[in-house]
Design an enzyme around this catalytic site. Structure first.
Site, PDB file in Angstrom:
ATOM      1  CD  GLU A 145      -3.388  -5.499   8.837  1.00  0.00           C
ATOM      2  OE1 GLU A 145      -4.026  -4.935   9.759  1.00  0.00           O
ATOM      3  OE2 GLU A 145      -3.511  -5.194   7.644  1.00  0.00           O
TER       4      GLU A 145
ATOM      5  CG  ASP B 246      -1.978  -1.153   1.074  1.00  0.00           C
ATOM      6  OD1 ASP B 246      -1.742  -2.085   0.285  1.00  0.00           O
ATOM      7  OD2 ASP B 246      -3.001  -1.123   1.776  1.00  0.00           O
TER       8      ASP B 246
HETATM    9  C1  6A9 Z   1     -10.438  -1.372   3.139  1.00  0.00           C
HETATM   10  C2  6A9 Z   1     -11.494  -0.886   5.318  1.00  0.00           C
HETATM   11  C3  6A9 Z   1     -13.442  -2.106   8.132  1.00  0.00           C
HETATM   12  C4  6A9 Z   1      -3.886  -4.529   3.339  1.00  0.00           C
HETATM   13  O1  6A9 Z   1      -4.823  -8.515   4.043  1.00  0.00           O
HETATM   14  C5  6A9 Z   1      -5.554  -7.865   3.079  1.00  0.00           C
HETATM   15  C6  6A9 Z   1      -4.833  -6.632   2.580  1.00  0.00           C
HETATM   16  C7  6A9 Z   1      -3.479  -7.005   1.984  1.00  0.00           C
HETATM   17  O2  6A9 Z   1      -3.668  -7.703   0.792  1.00  0.00           O
HETATM   18  C8  6A9 Z   1      -2.627  -5.806   1.677  1.00  0.00           C
HETATM   19  O3  6A9 Z   1      -1.353  -6.223   1.285  1.00  0.00           O
HETATM   20  N1  6A9 Z   1      -4.675  -5.686   3.685  1.00  0.00           N
HETATM   21  C9  6A9 Z   1      -2.510  -4.912   2.878  1.00  0.00           C
HETATM   22  O4  6A9 Z   1      -1.749  -3.782   2.564  1.00  0.00           O
HETATM   23  C10 6A9 Z   1      -5.980  -5.283   4.263  1.00  0.00           C
HETATM   24  C11 6A9 Z   1      -6.806  -4.504   3.276  1.00  0.00           C
HETATM   25  C12 6A9 Z   1      -8.112  -4.090   3.787  1.00  0.00           C
HETATM   26  C13 6A9 Z   1      -8.781  -3.159   2.825  1.00  0.00           C
HETATM   27  C14 6A9 Z   1     -10.133  -2.810   3.283  1.00  0.00           C
HETATM   28  C15 6A9 Z   1     -11.674  -1.038   3.848  1.00  0.00           C
HETATM   29  C16 6A9 Z   1     -12.699  -1.283   6.044  1.00  0.00           C
HETATM   30  O5  6A9 Z   1     -12.366  -1.718   7.355  1.00  0.00           O
END
Ligand code: 6A9
Length: 806
Positions: free
Chosen positions: A776, A578
């Site tokens: 995480e 990100d």
């Molecule tokens: C947005 C928020 C209630 C971010 O693990 C999933 C992803 C990864 O693929 C990525 O590499 N995470 C990492 O940078 C989480 C992404 C969540 C996005 C959701 C909305 C709502 O929250």
């Protein structure tokens, strides 16, 4: 004479046995006929819920709330939510098919709950299942709680309550009869267990009898059953209103007698909720018995089976990962079991439409760094899709993410090869004919309800790292090393105490499968099924994410160069990293080092699949493309000045320049094993990793160098904290290649491997003990877990790190 235990063992062996590999592999994605995967805890967003792998069918779920006051019920526990402040929760033993044991510690409501789910095979409708729900107070003091279990049927079919109805509640056991096209005839029973402390009668004539079960049957609109909590709250509110009309003084009546379901059933109900009130320790069972199955789950068979499945799980865990024999103590082994189990318990079955905007024209207006998208938004609902997938985090991201899933399946595949192939096939089926697959799969209203609108739309020119090829690589290795299954007689199986979970078919003979061994023909069938789409995905990457090489004839031997689409000045969400610093402001002539490595990794992985499938022409193409990509990684992305691999952008004179932010990005040629073992660049990378002023911390490898000006700035997301997925890749590359190949850097690679493995295991374990969760990401300053929890997506790879399985 056969001891009763043996007989039961035998019956349950058959019941629990896995489908034969061929059945699993010959199914197409989305096909629910895989009997042992038909029912499951496939609603991972709930603290506990079950459903089938049929889009519209029977679903069930658990809720609870404290009834010592009128406050607790405002925070009914239902969908996993960090704000509930549970001290810990998660599956502790989950085998992905037949067993799912979970604990949930809810101090605010003074209860530790246990949900013990088992599933037994039998008949032609996915078998039967049961869940034992029990609770014990966490501390002295008031402990009255109300527990509601509900069933809702979507699609065709009927479900009827059999008990004699009574305004004060129905008597134990609760019984429902149902019939539907995909379930056939079935019976649901809810039975009180022994020793539950049930509050006695409330001495008021209109009050419910709390020693009985309070109930509500209703007809809920199609597609709305996931809103069960809202409906149940509505019903309790109705009860309160009714009682307000009758009761003059609420003060003398305990909340538990007011906050109840209405004890009514509407004709033709498709939704039933059952409520029990307890004080102190309690236990009750819920059974779903398929009529087509021969044996019946009841309190007796359930208890015996649970015990057997649990010990079989423990044995299989040790067989698979050998943590005990590697010297881990019992508590560390429980930790490893718990994080794998919650990954498996995070597997969900999702169905519904997503939102895609296909109106994309040209992303960039100009090349002076302005970020203008020349298009009018046109988000559209797609036709419904199905996805069977693991999820990164049950409370926060209970849905599928493309690049997370490749990591998840390294562990899932090691534990249960066929389960992993089933998941991979579902994902591959989502790759469209252009080769595109949406990064984040937000299917249906329930999934969408968790995502702010601005994040819901997916774009068909946006990518995400193609990690699914990692578990496919691991699968090929298992297959190539296969020695073949052993066929033995069922009697011998009993005598040899072969575990039920190792028996994969029981026709005339029993096949005992060592989970490291796979049939080559079936394996190739799987590869054949996924090959065309994966190749399309690769070609899509080459076609849509190509990059422009300034002055390429001089600088680079081939045209291979890549740029992530969908950048904004602060984010490159598509890369998965990100907010990792990139060239700023963004420019259309940027080239991204992680992306060219991913495309190279794809070329090499597809080459290896093509080899298995004897696709000789493709093999040659992939091989040549891989070579060209490797050449350009060195020619374009290596910066002599910074001694690192870097992104590229252009300066005012339109000349290409390196933009270097040392961190995970600099490691990719090594992470994906593209860099040769004897390359001096490897030496530089290992120094970077091991330097405390750069990436090395006492808790793991940092995402961004401590010496970078953006270190721990802004959102501090991928700008410093430690992520387990990338640390796993570091360990994997070291173990598989750089610490294994003789050469000038082998010793250093070995040292880093050993140190890094130890600190990752120790810190994630320490934080688990301290907080009750895995997280995480982890702070590189304090080692503390950060952000979403439990996050048993790629953080659960610690189990593989402990097992040294890469
Ligand atoms: C947005 C928020 C209630 C971010 O693990 C999933 C992803 C990864 O693929 C990525 O590499 N995470 C990492 O940078 C989480 C992404 C969540 C996005 C959701 C909305 C709502 O929250």
């Amino acid at each position: 004479w056969i001891p009763v235990f043996m007989l039961l063992y035998y019956l349950l062996s058959i019941a629990q046995s896995l489908d034969s590999s061929s059945a699993v592999l010959q199914e197409s994605a989305g096909d629910a006929t895989n009997q042992s995967l038909f029912w499951g805890t496939y609603r991972p967003n709930l603290y506990f819920g079950t459903r089938t792998r049929v889009p519209e069918s029977l679903m069930s779920g658990l809720m609870w709330f404290g009834v010592d006051d009128f406050v607790g019920w405002k925070e009914i526990r239902y969908a996993c939510d960090q704000n509930d402040g549970l001290k810990e929760y998660g599956y502790k033993k989950h085998d992905g098919r037949s067993l799912a044991i979970q604990t949930l510690t809810d101090e605010k409501n003074n209860v530790t709950l246990k949900t013990e789910f088992i599933k037994v095979r039998g008949g032609v409708h996915g078998g039967s299942w049961g869940v034992r729900i029990s609770g014990t107070p966490t501390h002295d003091g008031p402990s009255r709680i109300s527990v509601i279990y509900h069933f809702g049927l979507e699609g065709d079919g009927t479900i009827d309550l059999v008990n004699e109805l009574d305004e004060q509640g129905i008597s134990n056991p609760v019984r429902l009869h149902g019939d539907s096209p995909d379930l056939g005839k079935f019976t649901i029973s809810i039975e009180d267990g022994p020793n539950s402390n049930i509050p006695g009668n409330i001495p008021v004539n209109f009050a419910p009898d709390l020693s009985k079960t309070q109930y509500w049957g209703s007809l809920i609109p199609e597609g709305d059953i996931w809103r069960a909590k809202d409906y149940i709250v509505g019903n309790i509110v109705n009860t309160i209103k009714e009682k307000e009309g009758v009761i003059e003084n609420f003060e003398h009546i305990p909340p538990s007698a007011i906050l109840t379901l209405q004890n009514r059933v509407r004709l033709g109900s498709n939704f039933y909720a059952f409520q029990k009130v307890f004080e102190g320790p309690f236990q009750f069972d819920v059974y779903f018995n398929s009529e087509s199955a021969e044996s019946e789950l009841n309190a007796g068979t359930f208890s015996e089976a649970l015990q057997l499945f649990e010990s079989s799980f423990d044995d299989r865990f040790e067989q698979t990962f050998q943590l005990q024999s590697k010297g881990f103590d019992a508590d560390q082994v429980s930790f490893a079991k718990a994080i794998m189990s919650n990954l498996l318990g995070g597997i969900g079955y999702f169905y519904g439409s997503s939102i895609v905007d296909r109106a994309y024209q040209e992303e960039f207006e100009n090349d002076v760094g302005f970020w203008i998208e020349k298009r009018t938004a046109d988000p559209q609902l797609t036709s419904p899709n199905v996805l069977f997938t693991a999820t990164p985090s049950r409370p926060f991201f209970p849905r599928g993410f493309y690049w997370d899933e490749g990591f998840h399946n390294m562990l899932i595949g090691k534990w249960d090869n066929d389960l992993s192939l089933d998941i991979i096939k579902h994902w591959v089926a989502l790759i469209d004919n252009n080769g595109w697959v949406a990064r984040e799969q937000i299917l249906g209203e329930e999934a969408r309800s968790k995502v702010p609108p601005e994040f819901q739309t997916q774009y068909p020119h946006y990518a995400n790292p193609p990690t699914l090829l990692m578990p496919i690589r691991a699968f090929i290795e298992r297959m190539v090393n296969a020695k073949g299954d052993k066929h033995i007689d069922i009697g011998d199986a009993i005598n040899q105490e072969i575990l039920p979970s190792d028996i994969i078919s029981t026709n005339d003979q029993t096949v005992i499968r060592d989970r490291h061994l796979y049939d080559r023909e079936l394996g190739k069938l799987f590869l054949r099924q996924v090959y065309r789409k994966l190749r399309a995905n690769y070609r899509w990457f080459r076609r849509t994410q190509w990059g422009e090489i300034k002055d390429w004839g001089r600088k680079a031997p081939s045209h291979e160069a890549y740029r992530w689409r969908g950048r904004t000045p602060g984010h490159t969400l598509t890369s998965g990293l990100d907010d990792y610093p990139r060239p700023s402001p963004p420019h259309p002539a940027e080239l991204h080092v992680d992306l060219i490595c991913w495309v190279g990794f794809m070329a090499r992985s597809l080459r290896d699949i093509a080899e298995q499938l004897n696709e000789e022409d493709d093999f040659d193409d992939f091989d040549e493309e891989y070579h060209n990509i490797v050449e350009n990684i060195h020619a374009l992305h290596w910066s002599e000045k910074y001694q690192a691999f870097c992104d590229l952008s252009v300066d005012e004179k339109d000349e290409s320049i390196h933009v270097c932010h040392k961190g995970y990005l600099s490691l990719f040629p090594m992470l994906l094993e593209i860099l040769p073992s004897d390359s001096p660049k490897l030496g530089a990378i290992l120094d970077l990793i091991h330097d405390p002023n750069e990436l090395w911390s006492t808790y793991g490898v940092r995402s961004l160098s401590k010496s970078d000006k953006f270190f721990n700035t802004g959102e501090k997301y991928w700008r410093g904290p430690i992520w387990i997925n990338v640390n796993y890749l570091v360990l994997s590359a070291l173990r598989r290649k750089y610490a294994a190949d003789p050469g000038p850097y082998q010793e250093k690679a070995k040292i880093i491997y050993k140190e890094l493995r130890d600190i990752i295991i120790n810190n994630v374990y320490k934080e688990y003990k301290r907080t009750g969760y895995v997280w995480e990401q982890y702070s590189s300053n304090t080692g503390r877990g950060k952000r979403s929890h439990p996050f048993t997506g790629w953080t659960s790879l610690v189990t593989l790190i402990m097992a040294e399985s890469y």
